[in-house]
Design a protein around this motif. Structure first.
Motif, mmCIF file in Angstrom:
data_model
loop_
_atom_site.group_PDB
_atom_site.id
_atom_site.type_symbol
_atom_site.label_atom_id
_atom_site.label_comp_id
_atom_site.label_asym_id
_atom_site.label_seq_id
_atom_site.Cartn_x
_atom_site.Cartn_y
_atom_site.Cartn_z
ATOM 1 N N GLY A 489 -106.586 11.982 -5.077
ATOM 2 C CA GLY A 489 -105.502 12.694 -4.691
ATOM 3 C C GLY A 489 -105.019 13.643 -5.362
ATOM 4 O O GLY A 489 -105.052 13.529 -6.535
ATOM 5 N N GLN A 490 -104.704 15.050 -5.118
ATOM 6 C CA GLN A 490 -103.961 16.083 -5.769
ATOM 7 C C GLN A 490 -102.533 16.019 -5.412
ATOM 8 O O GLN A 490 -102.141 16.250 -4.354
ATOM 9 N N PRO A 491 -101.795 15.697 -6.250
ATOM 10 C CA PRO A 491 -100.211 15.773 -5.988
ATOM 11 C C PRO A 491 -99.844 17.201 -5.139
ATOM 12 O O PRO A 491 -100.223 18.126 -5.939
ATOM 13 N N VAL A 492 -99.022 17.242 -4.439
ATOM 14 C CA VAL A 492 -98.368 18.191 -3.579
ATOM 15 C C VAL A 492 -97.173 18.740 -4.684
ATOM 16 O O VAL A 492 -96.331 18.211 -5.181
ATOM 17 N N SER A 493 -97.476 20.083 -4.922
ATOM 18 C CA SER A 493 -96.624 20.774 -5.899
ATOM 19 C C SER A 493 -95.211 20.449 -5.901
ATOM 20 O O SER A 493 -94.554 20.544 -6.663
ATOM 21 N N ASP A 494 -94.794 20.952 -4.507
ATOM 22 C CA ASP A 494 -93.308 20.794 -4.443
ATOM 23 C C ASP A 494 -92.923 19.631 -3.826
ATOM 24 O O ASP A 494 -91.718 19.444 -3.312
ATOM 25 N N ALA A 495 -93.571 18.471 -3.739
ATOM 26 C CA ALA A 495 -93.293 17.108 -3.238
ATOM 27 C C ALA A 495 -92.453 16.451 -4.204
ATOM 28 O O ALA A 495 -92.269 16.462 -5.525
ATOM 29 N N LYS A 496 -91.698 15.519 -3.667
ATOM 30 C CA LYS A 496 -90.252 14.625 -4.456
ATOM 31 C C LYS A 496 -91.007 13.630 -4.760
ATOM 32 O O LYS A 496 -92.212 12.897 -4.134
ATOM 33 N N VAL A 497 -90.897 13.183 -6.257
ATOM 34 C CA VAL A 497 -91.744 11.914 -6.744
ATOM 35 C C VAL A 497 -90.481 11.037 -6.616
ATOM 36 O O VAL A 497 -89.378 11.018 -7.324
ATOM 37 N N TYR A 498 -90.773 9.884 -5.871
ATOM 38 C CA TYR A 498 -89.699 9.054 -5.403
ATOM 39 C C TYR A 498 -90.038 7.823 -6.527
ATOM 40 O O TYR A 498 -91.024 7.066 -6.688
ATOM 41 N N THR A 499 -88.669 7.265 -6.925
ATOM 42 C CA THR A 499 -88.559 6.124 -7.843
ATOM 43 C C THR A 499 -88.168 4.856 -7.134
ATOM 44 O O THR A 499 -87.160 4.854 -6.420
ATOM 45 N N PRO A 500 -89.187 3.972 -6.726
ATOM 46 C CA PRO A 500 -88.833 2.949 -5.693
ATOM 47 C C PRO A 500 -88.005 1.813 -6.421
ATOM 48 O O PRO A 500 -87.272 1.076 -5.900
ATOM 49 N N SER A 501 -87.967 1.379 -7.772
ATOM 50 C CA SER A 501 -87.585 0.541 -8.543
ATOM 51 C C SER A 501 -85.943 0.731 -8.700
ATOM 52 O O SER A 501 -85.742 1.868 -9.272
ATOM 53 N N ILE A 502 -85.332 -0.510 -8.661
ATOM 54 C CA ILE A 502 -84.191 -0.303 -8.997
ATOM 55 C C ILE A 502 -83.571 -0.271 -10.536
ATOM 56 O O ILE A 502 -82.305 -0.054 -11.033
ATOM 57 N N SER A 503 -84.695 -0.642 -11.376
ATOM 58 C CA SER A 503 -84.334 -0.730 -12.728
ATOM 59 C C SER A 503 -85.455 -0.301 -13.687
ATOM 60 O O SER A 503 -86.668 -0.095 -12.947
ATOM 61 N N LYS A 504 -85.102 0.003 -14.815
ATOM 62 C CA LYS A 504 -86.485 0.401 -15.759
ATOM 63 C C LYS A 504 -87.410 -0.822 -15.994
ATOM 64 O O LYS A 504 -86.907 -1.950 -16.135
ATOM 65 N N PRO A 505 -88.670 -0.597 -15.902
ATOM 66 C CA PRO A 505 -89.678 -1.626 -15.875
ATOM 67 C C PRO A 505 -89.605 -2.423 -17.410
ATOM 68 O O PRO A 505 -89.120 -1.622 -18.389
ATOM 69 N N LEU A 506 -89.896 -3.619 -17.441
ATOM 70 C CA LEU A 506 -90.022 -4.085 -18.871
ATOM 71 C C LEU A 506 -91.256 -3.457 -19.386
ATOM 72 O O LEU A 506 -92.140 -3.048 -18.978
ATOM 73 N N ALA A 507 -91.165 -3.496 -20.669
ATOM 74 C CA ALA A 507 -92.372 -2.958 -21.746
ATOM 75 C C ALA A 507 -93.408 -3.880 -21.688
ATOM 76 O O ALA A 507 -93.353 -5.201 -21.215
ATOM 77 N N LYS A 508 -94.575 -3.190 -21.729
ATOM 78 C CA LYS A 508 -95.830 -4.133 -21.806
ATOM 79 C C LYS A 508 -95.663 -5.278 -22.946
ATOM 80 O O LYS A 508 -95.332 -4.980 -23.951
ATOM 81 N N GLY A 509 -96.015 -6.423 -22.349
ATOM 82 C CA GLY A 509 -95.843 -7.626 -23.245
ATOM 83 C C GLY A 509 -94.404 -8.217 -23.347
ATOM 84 O O GLY A 509 -94.199 -9.118 -24.222
ATOM 85 N N GLU A 510 -93.363 -7.833 -22.801
ATOM 86 C CA GLU A 510 -91.972 -8.046 -22.663
ATOM 87 C C GLU A 510 -91.823 -9.381 -21.751
ATOM 88 O O GLU A 510 -92.632 -9.537 -20.774
ATOM 89 N N VAL A 511 -91.217 -10.409 -22.372
ATOM 90 C CA VAL A 511 -91.105 -11.640 -21.472
ATOM 91 C C VAL A 511 -89.982 -11.361 -20.484
ATOM 92 O O VAL A 511 -89.046 -11.010 -20.537
ATOM 93 N N SER A 512 -90.588 -11.694 -19.217
ATOM 94 C CA SER A 512 -89.626 -11.752 -18.025
ATOM 95 C C SER A 512 -88.854 -13.007 -17.860
ATOM 96 O O SER A 512 -89.331 -13.974 -18.332
ATOM 97 N N GLY A 513 -87.769 -13.025 -17.318
ATOM 98 C CA GLY A 513 -87.174 -14.186 -16.941
ATOM 99 C C GLY A 513 -86.092 -14.756 -17.945
ATOM 100 O O GLY A 513 -85.438 -15.757 -17.700
#
Length: 576
Positions: A489-513
């Motif tokens: 897929g080629q991103p549409v130039s004028d399309a909005k990039v939507y952020t679905p998450s309500i929070s910043k993701p944990l870093a790789k290797g970071e402990v959840s919970g």
């Protein structure tokens, strides 16, 4: 060092004094022959050695490096994430470098012979490199007495909440095996609690096991020996886990189990009821993917399932294994459905959920499969042109009924597998989609590291340019190319990039919970890692309560020490 040192509770002082030991009065009579001797030592040298060199037999748990390897299904991967999270929360370092690790935690799969062969070879390699070893997953759970497992620590599939205890004892040189079943008032539970710490392999994807075990008794399946009968998690616990995941930046949830369609039959509910509760808490733009479901348990919920799969926050995707298009083979497999049932499910969903992706599994060369049986399977694939097809050559698994049946010759099985693979690769499922504009959710990097991997509404794989701004986002793309297993897929130039998450993701290797409640010990005390925990400011690591294995030994040691004190007092009285 043997692990039986604390196996017997000292109930009486006589337990530690055998008839072969000398009596106190005997020692008293020879006391005159004992002459104390004063030994001089270099105090400064002694103190320096004591400070720099701990005793050779001492081991400090919680500081070692651990390498975790997982084979098999997403359920197994979720278990591996939970075990990694608990170990990291306790202070162990989870490493991706196997040679650098002090201990290997090998989380096995028992579905096919090659997976077990890889597991066995990894054990051999660990032994050759003098690594400590803890075994997990379905292989040791189903066959703990196998010769190559002797003397090794094992943690059962329902005991993963006690992984810290098993690792600690193994590091000390003990062999520990925990293979019991979790029960509550006689009812089998789904497994370890869902709110345990975990380290997600992909911080953007949460894998939630909604139940363990199944209701089937397939004659080829070894997993049933390990996972047992159906045991479902309550809906509220699953919804809470989903909420926590979204609060930690997850944008995609996978529901998994040995059979998601059977969910809830043991606790008076069903899969659609769970799914309607889950979609209520999915943020806009985030997605839910359903795991594998066998045909019998989806038939009665077709109408509701079609409505759910049309929901904008649920992938229009379902994995429904057929295994064979021959009713006689299905009967020998004890699959509890016929080919007509499978077609009814697929036809209904394809009509009610336009564009839905149906993935399926096929076993080639099951015992008794004739050429005609196999040709029926070929016709099914040619008719439905499944975009996602898992072709498996039959392997007889030890201890299963199918292993005792008359086997199809190995060369025939191999040839049928090749023939069906040729049919599968004869069609291109995505060519007609070139030129379409699609919304895709970007969640990972491709194996060759050249692209980001996204999925569209139908959980079809779409490769997009590696723009860091896209990761974890919903992006609009124009499909410009297609392959057998993907589109580009080629991103549409004028399309909005939507952020679905309500929070910043944990870093790789970071402990959840590691929530505030967890840190303050407000969770249930039902397992080692769920009781009170505090932060050790000196070492900056999570210090969790004494594991239950330690608690048991501590109790026995306390009794033993008290008895020894009584014995010592008795000796002093006699001598004096």
């Amino acid at each position: 060092m043997p692990s039986a040192s604390c196996d017997t509770l000292l109930g009486d002082i006589e337990d530690i004094v055998s008839h072969e030991d000398s009596k106190p009065q005997d020692r008293h009579f020879v006391r005159k022959d004992v002459v104390p001797k004063v030994r001089r030592r270099n105090t400064q040298k002694y103190l320096q050695e004591e400070e720099n060199s701990p005793p050779s037999d001492s081991t400090i748990p919680g500081i070692q490096k651990i390498w975790i390897r997982t084979w098999g299904c997403s359920h197994n991967n979720s278990d591996g994430e939970y075990m990694a999270g608990q170990l990291a929360a306790y202070g162990y370092k989870i490493t991706e470098n196997a040679s650098d690790a002090d201990l290997w935690l090998l989380n096995s799969c028992t579905v096919k012979n090659p997976a077990e062969d890889h597991f066995r070879n990894s054990i051999k390699k660990a032994q050759e490199e003098n690594k400590k070893i803890v075994l997990a997953g379905c292989v040791p759970q189903a066959q703990p007495r196998q010769d190559y497992l002797k003397g090794l620590s094992i943690i059962g599939v329902q005991q993963i909440d006690r992984v810290v205890e098993v690792v600690e004892e193994t590091i000390k040189g003990h062999s520990v095996r925990l293979l019991g079943q979790k029960k509550d008032n006689g009812r089998r539970l789904g497994g370890a609690r869902l709110d345990l710490p975990k380290i997600r392999k992909n911080p953007l994807i949460e894998i939630i096991s909604i139940n363990t075990g199944c209701l089937n008794a397939c004659t080829y399946c070894k997993t049933k020996h390990a996972r047992g009968n159906l045991a479902s998690y309550p809906i509220d616990e699953l919804v809470d886990r989903a909420k926590q995941s979204f609060q930690e930046g997850v944008c995609e949830i996978w529901l998994t189990s040995e059979d998601t369609g059977a969910y809830g039959r043991d606790i008076g509910t069903n899969l659609p009821t769970l799914l309607w509760k889950l979609v209520e808490v999915i943020p806009e733009g985030a997605m839910l993917r359903l795991g594998m479901t066998n045909p019998p348990y989806i038939l009665e919920h077709l109408e509701e399932m079609a409505k759910i799969l049309n929901h904008p926050r649920v992938y229009a995707f379902l994995h429904i294994p057929v295994q064979s298009a021959s009713d006689s083979v299905l009967m020998e497999m004890k699959r509890e459905y016929c080919v007509a049932d499978f077609k009814r499910v697929v036809d209904f969903l394809k009509e009610k959920v336009p564009g839905i992706t149906i993935a399926t599994d096929i076993i080639c060369g099951f015992p008794g499969e004739t050429d005609q049986d196999f040709q029926e399977t070929v016709k099914l694939v040619e008719e439905y042109k499944f975009p996602s097809l898992f072709i498996n050559q039959f392997y007889p698994r030890p201890g299963t009924p199918a292993a005792k049946m008359e086997q199809v010759p190995a060369q025939v099985k191999k040839q049928r597998t090749k023939d069906l693979s040729r049919v599968f690769h004869s069609y291109s499922p995505y060519n007609h989609k070139i030129g379409e504009r699609q919304q895709v959710l970007v969640t990972e990097e491709s194996f060759d590291s050249k692209f980001y991997v996204a999925h569209n509404r139908f959980y079809e794989q779409v490769l997009v340019p590696k723009n860091p701004a896209f990761m974890g986002k919903m992006v609009e793309v124009d499909i410009c190319e297609s392959g057998k297993h993907f589109m580009k897929g080629q991103p549409v130039s004028d399309a909005k990039v939507y952020t679905p998450s309500i929070s910043k993701p944990l870093a790789k290797g970071e402990v959840s919970g590691l929530t505030k409640d967890f840190r303050n010990g407000l969770g249930s005390s039902g397992s080692h890692t769920s009781a009170a925990s505090q932060c050790d400011s000196a070492s900056s690591r999570m210090v969790l309560p004494m594991p239950r294995l330690h608690q048991d030994c501590a109790l026995r040691m306390s009794v033993g020490l008290a008895l020894l004190a009584l014995l010592f007092a008795f000796f002093v009285k006699v001598y004096n």
